[in-house]
Design an enzyme around this catalytic site. Structure first.
Site, mmCIF file in Angstrom:
data_model
loop_
_atom_site.group_PDB
_atom_site.id
_atom_site.type_symbol
_atom_site.label_atom_id
_atom_site.label_comp_id
_atom_site.label_asym_id
_atom_site.label_seq_id
_atom_site.Cartn_x
_atom_site.Cartn_y
_atom_site.Cartn_z
ATOM 1 N N GLN A 130 1.008 -1.226 -0.136
ATOM 2 C CA GLN A 130 0.043 0.078 -0.042
ATOM 3 C C GLN A 130 0.905 1.172 0.022
ATOM 4 O O GLN A 130 1.585 1.303 0.843
ATOM 5 C CB GLN A 130 -0.780 0.036 1.448
ATOM 6 C CG GLN A 130 -1.877 0.910 1.228
ATOM 7 C CD GLN A 130 -3.308 0.341 0.887
ATOM 8 O OE1 GLN A 130 -3.876 -0.579 1.464
ATOM 9 N NE2 GLN A 130 -3.863 0.762 -0.295
ATOM 10 N N SER B 213 -0.177 -2.953 6.803
ATOM 11 C CA SER B 213 0.018 -4.609 6.705
ATOM 12 C C SER B 213 -1.066 -4.909 5.829
ATOM 13 O O SER B 213 -1.655 -5.893 5.794
ATOM 14 C CB SER B 213 -0.194 -5.139 8.108
ATOM 15 O OG SER B 213 0.645 -4.779 9.142
ATOM 16 N N HIS B 214 -1.064 -4.258 4.724
ATOM 17 C CA HIS B 214 -2.037 -4.156 3.354
ATOM 18 C C HIS B 214 -1.155 -4.845 2.441
ATOM 19 O O HIS B 214 -1.167 -4.357 1.365
ATOM 20 C CB HIS B 214 -2.612 -3.042 3.168
ATOM 21 C CG HIS B 214 -3.319 -2.316 4.353
ATOM 22 N ND1 HIS B 214 -3.730 -0.970 4.420
ATOM 23 C CD2 HIS B 214 -3.699 -2.704 5.605
ATOM 24 C CE1 HIS B 214 -4.168 -0.659 5.275
ATOM 25 N NE2 HIS B 214 -4.303 -1.623 6.288
ATOM 26 N N ASN B 215 -0.437 -5.932 2.503
ATOM 27 C CA ASN B 215 0.367 -6.456 1.675
ATOM 28 C C ASN B 215 -0.676 -7.262 0.756
ATOM 29 O O ASN B 215 -1.470 -7.967 1.503
ATOM 30 C CB ASN B 215 1.477 -7.464 2.252
ATOM 31 C CG ASN B 215 2.114 -6.698 3.252
ATOM 32 O OD1 ASN B 215 1.787 -6.235 4.194
ATOM 33 N ND2 ASN B 215 3.664 -6.915 3.148
#
Lengths: 589, 252
Positions: free
Chosen positions: A348, A515-517
């Protein structure tokens, strides 16, 4: 030698949001489900209680609820001509661990993706022509449309009890909601949260600038709520301890608060915690998987669990490495562009605009993980890209998530970071500062991908995932544009100091970003460029499904969990109503 | 002589700190039950402030260290007091218990390298890939203090805790900027690690040994626990919410 167990109908690898939803839906359909979760069990009433749940050092700084890098981490390099080094601590993103997964300790900002995010290549091509899309940008259509997913978005939102305001009810634009969003079949199940002082100021400024601010869709309960599973969630206390913490008030949507109270009573579901799946047993000729091999971390003993169906419901890296370790699907090669596993890895592109107000009292500690005001005017295809030299965009939000003092005590740019002057500035600005978040999209690029590291291993002796990743020119231009719009709102808010920090230069694994992988096992319509089909069924193994954000072909300018939840219900529906009747490939390759 | 000096400096520094806090002790509320029983230092008699309030006994005395040597504790005391100098906003870092905090952290799981990937091979850090030291945090801080003291001695003729406050600040500034040349580890990564620990000790819940009397929370206006604001977020919108802070111990 692995000890062979009796076959079960379903094995889930990972027990976060996607595993919990699938366990519920498949056990309701009469199937016996075993869930393997490598982390510990987590019981809100025991593990998340006052006063210790307010311990910032333990949960936020030492990251107690996160995956232990000593067990497994990833290696990182910027490009294929460099050797990768292990992330010895997690920083830029924080993978979760334990029953409930990242759903236990998230902020619970729960968006729907725009309709155009689901059909991105088609829409961009139609609007701007083929030439606008760079050759190395691997964006793709999902293979499933927003209209098909709407009922499943709605279902996930009702499971969570989201607080919010609809902006588009069956095509009718609603005042106070997001006018750019896709149509909704229903209003949010819970009314919006009470805005913070900073949120009120943002809303006013954004309105004056002609934007359309709306309350962030929140998995924090504005009022106590009973979900369709019959589980009651409590009312949010605005304590400002969501992300990295569990909720002692059961007021944050999580697998632990919405589904697990039902699942632990369900005899058809068995959750085996501290059981670390290492690989799948693959029958290549039969195009199916037959078992999951795992290690019981309490004893070190290895087991082979035969299964009729397997769902990968771990995180982005876990899903991808399971396929790579099991030899299922062709690994992606960035040089030739061939292969699929590890392709379309994205993150992100977040940037921040810090705002400081000489004469305002903001009480930053009165907060909630999803307490925010947002504009969506510069997200995705909500604005015309004809005259800009990039694609994508993102929302701009002023979120009042926390005032926890070890990590959140901003000072104006130019302030020293220690000494008397720093003390004075900290004492002055702590209560008078807020931060805007520009949630930029990340469109897949040919050079960004996941494979297996040749050197470093996890505690089971398996190669770690190697992440090859950097920002692209498109990302940097998008971030500069979005951050400048954010700074414009900051000015309109009358900020004394503004600290605008667009993403520049190279990706860095140390500072937390999000933590928007996403990606690594992309979904799509063509087995040459995707790992799973529109039902998230593996092209090369019909009884193997991959759940979660690892299937996104690109990341949109939103937090991913709303779309993850919708996709999971979509898959559950397809499995129960289509696959179980005829267990085979649902789409011809 | 060189063996005895650091310890003596550490103790002298502590006494000086005690005197300093007495003069600013007015903000320490007497009804807070956090002061450790052993906190009554001889020179710490309660005195009346100009406002007529009874200032509490400053609760700082150097505590026994679990793992830091006298030299290490003296270094960290000097550094913590430069990073967080005593002023009318709060007592100094060491007076707030930062050295006790850091000793406790380094003596425990964190110091031993818990929740770190520690397998080799090791190579020099690359831009953007994070620290790559083979050392545990305890070993890293130890090696850093040793290197720092060697550099400080070469430049100033004394170890860090022997310098005047302005010189301590100058030496730390050189490390912060990566300009101090250490033999093995970089001065900037060392300073970053030290700064992080000092700030943790200053701002974390007092049960870890730092943030005594919630001095940092008082300074910034952080109320601590229980943090239930559903009934306050609207009534205090735009208005300062000011209460006596409470910590985990107050609810245990």
């Amino acid at each position: 030698m692995a000890k062979k167990l009796n076959e079960v109908d379903v094995v889930l690898v990972g027990m976060g949001w996607t595993g919990s939803i699938m366990a519920r839906e498949l056990s309701k359909a009469g199937l016996n489900v075993v869930a393997l979760e490598r982390g510990p069990n987590r019981i809100p009433g025991e593990d998340f209680t006052l006063p210790n749940i307010r311990d910032e050092l333990r949960f936020s700084v030492r990251q107690e609820l996160m995956q232990d890098p000593a067990q497994e981490t990833v290696t990182f390099r910027h490009a294929t001509d460099k050797s990768a080094l292990p992330m010895r601590r997690f920083g830029s993103f924080l993978p979760g661990d334990g029953v409930g997964g990242m759903g236990t300790h998230w902020n619970a900002q729960t968006y729907r993706f725009l309709p155009s995010d689901h059909t991105l290549r088609t829409d961009l091509t139609k609007r701007y022509g083929k030439k606008k899309i760079p050759d190395d940008m691997l964006i793709a259509d999902w293979g499933v449309t927003y209209d098909e997913l709407e009922v499943h978005y709605d279902r996930f939102e009702k499971l969570c009890g989201l607080s919010g305001k609809a902006g588009n009810l069956r095509g009718e634009i609603q005042k106070g909601g997001n006018p750019f969003e896709g149509w909704r079949s229903a209003e949010y199940p819970n009314k919006p949260l009470k805005p913070s002082m900073a949120g009120v100021m943002f809303e006013k400024a954004a309105t004056e600038l002609g934007y359309s601010p709306f309350p962030a869709p929140a998995g924090n309960m504005s009022a106590s709520y009973v979900n369709p599973e019959g589980v009651r969630l409590g009312a949010c206390q605005y304590c400002g301890h969501c992300e990295r913490f569990g909720c002692e008030a059961n007021a944050k949507s999580s697998p632990n608060t919405t589904l697990l109270p039902v699942l632990v009573k369900e005899p058809k579901v068995e959750i085996r915690d501290r059981c670390y799946a290492s690989r799948l047993v693959y029958d290549k000729a039969g195009k199916k998987v037959t078992a999951v091999v795992y290690v019981d971390l309490r004893t070190g003993e290895e087991y082979e669990q035969p299964a009729g169906m397997v769902f990968l419901s771990a995180w982005v890296f876990g899903n991808t490495q399971m396929l790579l370790h099991s030899g299922i699907g062709q690994p992606y090669d960035p040089k030739t562009g061939k292969g699929v596993v590890g392709r379309n890895y994205c993150h992100q592109i977040q940037s921040a605009v810090g705002v400081f107000f000489e004469d305002k009292e903001l009480n930053p500690f009165m907060a909630a993980g999803s307490l925010g005001m947002v504009i969506d005017d510069f997200n995705g295809e909500n604005f015309d890209h004809k005259d800009v030299d990039f694609l994508g965009g993102g929302y701009i939000a002023l979120n009042s998530t926390n005032g926890r003092p070890i990590l959140n005590r901003p000072v104006p740019p130019g302030t020293p970071r220690w000494g008397s002057e720093w003390k004075e500035a900290t004492a002055k600005w702590y209560r008078r500062a807020a931060s805007m978040n520009c949630q930029g999209s990340n469109y897949a690029s040919r050079g960004n991908y996941l494979d297996l590291d040749p050197t470093y291993k996890d505690i089971l002796g398996r190669p770690l995932v190697r992440m090859t990743y950097n920002f692209t020119d498109n990302d940097r231009k998008m971030s500069a544009f979005l951050t400048e719009k954010g700074a414009g709102i900051a000015k309109a808010m009358g900020a004394t100091h503004i600290s605008a920090n667009p993403r520049k230069g190279d990706f860095d694994v140390v500072p937390y970003q999000s933590s928007h992988n996403t990606g690594g096992t992309p979904m799509g319509t063509d087995p040459k460029t995707s790992v799973v089909n529109r039902y998230l069924q593996h092209w090369d193994a019909h009884n193997l499904f991959v759940l979660g954000a690892s299937v996104f072909p690109q990341n949109a300018g939103y937090n991913p969990t709303g779309a993850v939840g919708a996709l999971t219900y979509w898959v559950a529906d397809a499995v129960v109503n289509k696959y179980l009747k005829n267990p085979n490939h649902l789409i011809k390759a | 002589m060189t063996e005895a000096l650091p310890r003596r400096r550490f103790l002298i520094g502590a006494a000086a700190g005690t005197a300093a806090v007495t003069t600013v002790g007015a903000f320490a509320a007497p009804d807070i039950a956090l002061a450790a029983p052993e906190a009554a230092a001889p020179e710490a008699k309660p005195e009346t402030t100009p406002t007529g309030q009874v200032a509490t006994a400053p609760d700082y005395v150097p505590e026994p260290m679990r793992i830091l040597t006298a030299t290490e504790a003296a270094f960290i005391t000097a550094a913590a007091d430069a990073i967080i100098p005593a002023d009318d906003l709060s007592p100094s870092g060491s007076e707030c218990g930062v050295v006790t905090y850091i000793d406790g952290q380094l003596a425990g799981a964190y110091g031993a390298g818990a929740r770190m990937y520690r397998a080799g091979p090791f190579s020099t850090p690359q831009q953007g890939a994070g620290e790559q030291s083979p050392l545990s945090p305890l070993e890293f801080i130890r090696a850093g203090i040793s290197a720092a003291n060697t550099w400080v001695k070469g430049k100033y003729g004394k170890e860090l805790d022997g310098l005047e406050p302005a010189q301590v600040a100058e030496a730390l500034k050189a490390m912060d900027g990566g300009k101090a040349e250490f033999a093995a580890i970089g001065s900037k990564p060392f300073f970053n690690a030290l700064l992080q620990l000092v700030m943790e000790g200053y701002f974390s819940d007092p049960m870890y040994g730092g943030n005594r009397n919630m001095a940092s929370w008082r300074m910034i206006g952080y109320p601590g626990l229980p943090a239930t604001y559903a009934d306050k977020i609207e009534t205090y919108r735009g208005k300062r919410y000011e209460v006596e802070p409470q910590s985990i111990a107050d609810f245990s």
